[in-house]
Enzyme design. Structure first.
Site, PDB file in Angstrom:
ATOM      1  N   ARG A 203      33.042  21.402 -57.905  1.00  0.00           N
ATOM      2  CA  ARG A 203      32.186  21.774 -59.048  1.00  0.00           C
ATOM      3  C   ARG A 203      31.667  23.200 -58.870  1.00  0.00           C
ATOM      4  O   ARG A 203      31.238  23.584 -57.798  1.00  0.00           O
ATOM      5  CB  ARG A 203      31.007  20.801 -59.165  1.00  0.00           C
TER       6      ARG A 203
ATOM      7  N   ARG B  28      26.726  24.725 -56.090  1.00  0.00           N
ATOM      8  CA  ARG B  28      25.306  24.371 -55.926  1.00  0.00           C
ATOM      9  C   ARG B  28      25.032  23.984 -54.472  1.00  0.00           C
ATOM     10  O   ARG B  28      25.847  23.311 -53.859  1.00  0.00           O
ATOM     11  CB  ARG B  28      24.976  23.175 -56.834  1.00  0.00           C
TER      12      ARG B  28
ATOM     13  N   ARG C 190      16.448   7.548 -63.357  1.00  0.00           N
ATOM     14  CA  ARG C 190      17.179   7.418 -62.101  1.00  0.00           C
ATOM     15  C   ARG C 190      16.568   6.360 -61.207  1.00  0.00           C
ATOM     16  O   ARG C 190      17.102   6.112 -60.117  1.00  0.00           O
ATOM     17  CB  ARG C 190      17.128   8.758 -61.374  1.00  0.00           C
TER      18      ARG C 190
ATOM     19  N   LYS D  72      28.743  12.781 -65.927  1.00  0.00           N
ATOM     20  CA  LYS D  72      27.710  12.528 -66.939  1.00  0.00           C
ATOM     21  C   LYS D  72      27.429  13.779 -67.770  1.00  0.00           C
ATOM     22  O   LYS D  72      27.388  13.727 -68.992  1.00  0.00           O
ATOM     23  CB  LYS D  72      26.389  12.080 -66.269  1.00  0.00           C
TER      24      LYS D  72
ATOM     25  N   ARG E  32      22.925  12.129 -51.366  1.00  0.00           N
ATOM     26  CA  ARG E  32      22.704  11.844 -52.794  1.00  0.00           C
ATOM     27  C   ARG E  32      23.391  10.550 -53.197  1.00  0.00           C
ATOM     28  O   ARG E  32      22.875   9.796 -54.027  1.00  0.00           O
ATOM     29  CB  ARG E  32      23.216  13.010 -53.638  1.00  0.00           C
TER      30      ARG E  32
HETATM   31  P1  ADP Z   1      27.460  14.717 -63.215  1.00  0.00           P
HETATM   32  O1  ADP Z   1      26.685  15.322 -64.349  1.00  0.00           O
HETATM   33  O2  ADP Z   1      27.646  13.234 -63.353  1.00  0.00           O
HETATM   34  O3  ADP Z   1      26.899  15.082 -61.878  1.00  0.00           O
HETATM   35  P2  ADP Z   1      29.571  16.628 -63.932  1.00  0.00           P
HETATM   36  O4  ADP Z   1      29.780  16.402 -65.389  1.00  0.00           O
HETATM   37  O5  ADP Z   1      28.847  17.844 -63.515  1.00  0.00           O
HETATM   38  O6  ADP Z   1      28.941  15.300 -63.261  1.00  0.00           O
HETATM   39  O7  ADP Z   1      31.014  16.595 -63.230  1.00  0.00           O
HETATM   40  C1  ADP Z   1      31.156  16.789 -61.807  1.00  0.00           C
HETATM   41  C2  ADP Z   1      32.377  17.677 -61.536  1.00  0.00           C
HETATM   42  O8  ADP Z   1      33.571  16.953 -61.860  1.00  0.00           O
HETATM   43  C3  ADP Z   1      32.434  18.941 -62.395  1.00  0.00           C
HETATM   44  O9  ADP Z   1      33.011  19.970 -61.614  1.00  0.00           O
HETATM   45  C4  ADP Z   1      33.321  18.562 -63.593  1.00  0.00           C
HETATM   46  O10 ADP Z   1      34.002  19.693 -64.115  1.00  0.00           O
HETATM   47  C5  ADP Z   1      34.286  17.571 -62.942  1.00  0.00           C
HETATM   48  N1  ADP Z   1      34.678  16.465 -63.838  1.00  0.00           N
HETATM   49  C6  ADP Z   1      33.935  15.848 -64.794  1.00  0.00           C
HETATM   50  N2  ADP Z   1      34.632  14.868 -65.415  1.00  0.00           N
HETATM   51  C7  ADP Z   1      35.859  14.855 -64.829  1.00  0.00           C
HETATM   52  C8  ADP Z   1      37.052  14.053 -65.028  1.00  0.00           C
HETATM   53  N3  ADP Z   1      37.093  13.073 -65.947  1.00  0.00           N
HETATM   54  N4  ADP Z   1      38.115  14.321 -64.246  1.00  0.00           N
HETATM   55  C9  ADP Z   1      38.062  15.312 -63.297  1.00  0.00           C
HETATM   56  N5  ADP Z   1      36.982  16.081 -63.064  1.00  0.00           N
HETATM   57  C10 ADP Z   1      35.893  15.867 -63.818  1.00  0.00           C
HETATM   58  P1  ADP Z   2      23.991  15.443 -60.837  1.00  0.00           P
HETATM   59  O1  ADP Z   2      24.275  15.954 -62.239  1.00  0.00           O
HETATM   60  O2  ADP Z   2      24.950  15.994 -59.868  1.00  0.00           O
HETATM   61  O3  ADP Z   2      23.845  13.968 -60.749  1.00  0.00           O
HETATM   62  P2  ADP Z   2      21.390  16.424 -61.381  1.00  0.00           P
HETATM   63  O4  ADP Z   2      21.611  17.811 -61.825  1.00  0.00           O
HETATM   64  O5  ADP Z   2      21.217  15.366 -62.385  1.00  0.00           O
HETATM   65  O6  ADP Z   2      22.595  16.045 -60.416  1.00  0.00           O
HETATM   66  O7  ADP Z   2      20.167  16.346 -60.399  1.00  0.00           O
HETATM   67  C1  ADP Z   2      20.009  17.251 -59.313  1.00  0.00           C
HETATM   68  C2  ADP Z   2      18.780  16.829 -58.498  1.00  0.00           C
HETATM   69  O8  ADP Z   2      17.608  16.930 -59.330  1.00  0.00           O
HETATM   70  C3  ADP Z   2      18.797  15.394 -58.010  1.00  0.00           C
HETATM   71  O9  ADP Z   2      19.502  15.241 -56.785  1.00  0.00           O
HETATM   72  C4  ADP Z   2      17.293  15.130 -57.842  1.00  0.00           C
HETATM   73  O10 ADP Z   2      16.787  15.731 -56.669  1.00  0.00           O
HETATM   74  C5  ADP Z   2      16.697  15.872 -59.036  1.00  0.00           C
HETATM   75  N1  ADP Z   2      16.564  15.003 -60.218  1.00  0.00           N
HETATM   76  C6  ADP Z   2      17.190  15.155 -61.419  1.00  0.00           C
HETATM   77  N2  ADP Z   2      16.841  14.184 -62.270  1.00  0.00           N
HETATM   78  C7  ADP Z   2      15.974  13.369 -61.607  1.00  0.00           C
HETATM   79  C8  ADP Z   2      15.267  12.175 -61.924  1.00  0.00           C
HETATM   80  N3  ADP Z   2      15.386  11.593 -63.131  1.00  0.00           N
HETATM   81  N4  ADP Z   2      14.475  11.629 -60.976  1.00  0.00           N
HETATM   82  C9  ADP Z   2      14.331  12.208 -59.775  1.00  0.00           C
HETATM   83  N5  ADP Z   2      14.978  13.305 -59.387  1.00  0.00           N
HETATM   84  C10 ADP Z   2      15.787  13.915 -60.298  1.00  0.00           C
END
Ligand code: ADP
Ligand code: ADP
Ligand code: ZN
Length: 213
Positions: free
Chosen positions: A127, A160, A88, A13, A171
């Site tokens: 990541r 992280r 969320r 995302k 999660r």
């Molecule tokens: P989210 O915001 O949904 O948690 P991220 O954008 O941080 O996800 O992506 C999670 C991990 O996967 C990161 O290390 C990112 O570089 C990698 N990643 C994102 N998109 C892809 C993809 N299409 N193929 C492989 N790895 C990806």
């Molecule tokens: P990812 O990109 O890997 O999905 P985020 O960076 O979005 O993770 O979120 C990290 C953490 O921050 C979540 O596991 C949660 O604890 C908190 N968080 C982020 N956004 C929200 C939300 N909209 N509602 C509740 N908790 C949140």
């Protein structure tokens, strides 16, 4: 344009939201990034959020909704935004709709980046996040030019705490229980669009641009 990114933690995302923000000149609003910035600056909000984040649990709705409503008031959000990590939960989605409706507005697209659980553990384990600017890398799929160093700002890259396997499992289960119902919620509003998030990053982005136009 008001866009919501849906998908499991690690689905990509944030990666896609950054590109969307650039192409369509709208801010990328990540609640996770805002919480992490607050933790770094040791604010009261950061201290509260950290106790939940460390366990892989969601921060309570009231805290998140207040924070996002505040963010919407900033000038750059006037022409739309791409939301990453919000809403969320169903109550968060309802709060967003209510706030938008009050101004005669609504969400344009909710893009679900679909990635099966099997791929998620690998995505998260690889990541790496920059402690300086928050940029995200992957040791295998999107490696920095110099190992452990951010291409953009030169600061250190870290795994992280909440990307460690034990927390990731929690999660994912939180995601299935509390966030996945949003897919149906936005489908009923006819704004849901699905993309295959297992494709290479560039191909995922192409699929998204096809949708957004
Ligand atoms: P989210 O915001 O949904 O948690 P991220 O954008 O941080 O996800 O992506 C999670 C991990 O996967 C990161 O290390 C990112 O570089 C990698 N990643 C994102 N998109 C892809 C993809 N299409 N193929 C492989 N790895 C990806
Ligand atoms: P990812 O990109 O890997 O999905 P985020 O960076 O979005 O993770 O979120 C990290 C953490 O921050 C979540 O596991 C949660 O604890 C908190 N968080 C982020 N956004 C929200 C939300 N909209 N509602 C509740 N908790 C949140
Ligand atoms: Zn950086």
């Amino acid at each position: 344009m008001k866009i919501i990114m849906l998908g499991a933690p690690g689905a990509g995302k944030g990666t896609q939201a950054k590109r969307i923000a650039e192409k369509y000149s709208i801010p990328h609003i990540s609640t996770g990034d805002i919480f992490r910035a607050n933790i770094k600056n040791n604010t009261e909000l950061g201290q509260k959020a950290k106790t939940y984040m460390d366990k892989g649990e969601l921060v309570p709705d009231e805290l998140v909704v207040d924070l996002i409503m505040d963010r919407f008031k900033q000038a750059d959000a006037a022409n739309g935004y791409v939301l990453d990590g919000f809403p969320r939960t169903i109550p968060q989605a309802e709060a967003l709709d209510k706030a938008l409706e009050a101004n005669g507005e609504s969400v344009d697209f909710a893009i679900n980046v679909e990635v099966p659980d099997e791929n998620i553990i690998n995505r998260m384990g690889g990541r790496r996040a920059c402690v300086g600017c928050g940029a995200t890398y992957h040791i295998q799929f999107n490696a920095p030019k110099v190992e452990g160093i951010c291409d953009t700002c030169g600061e250190k890259l870290i795994l992280r705490d909440d990307d460690k396997p034990e927390t990731v499992k929690n999660r994912l289960s939180v995601y299935h229980d509390q966030t996945q119902p949003l897919i149906d919620y936005y489908n009923k509003k006819n704004v849901l669009r699905e993309v295959d998030g297992t494709q290479a990053m560039d191909d995922v982005f192409k699929a998204i641009v096809d949708i957004l136009g």
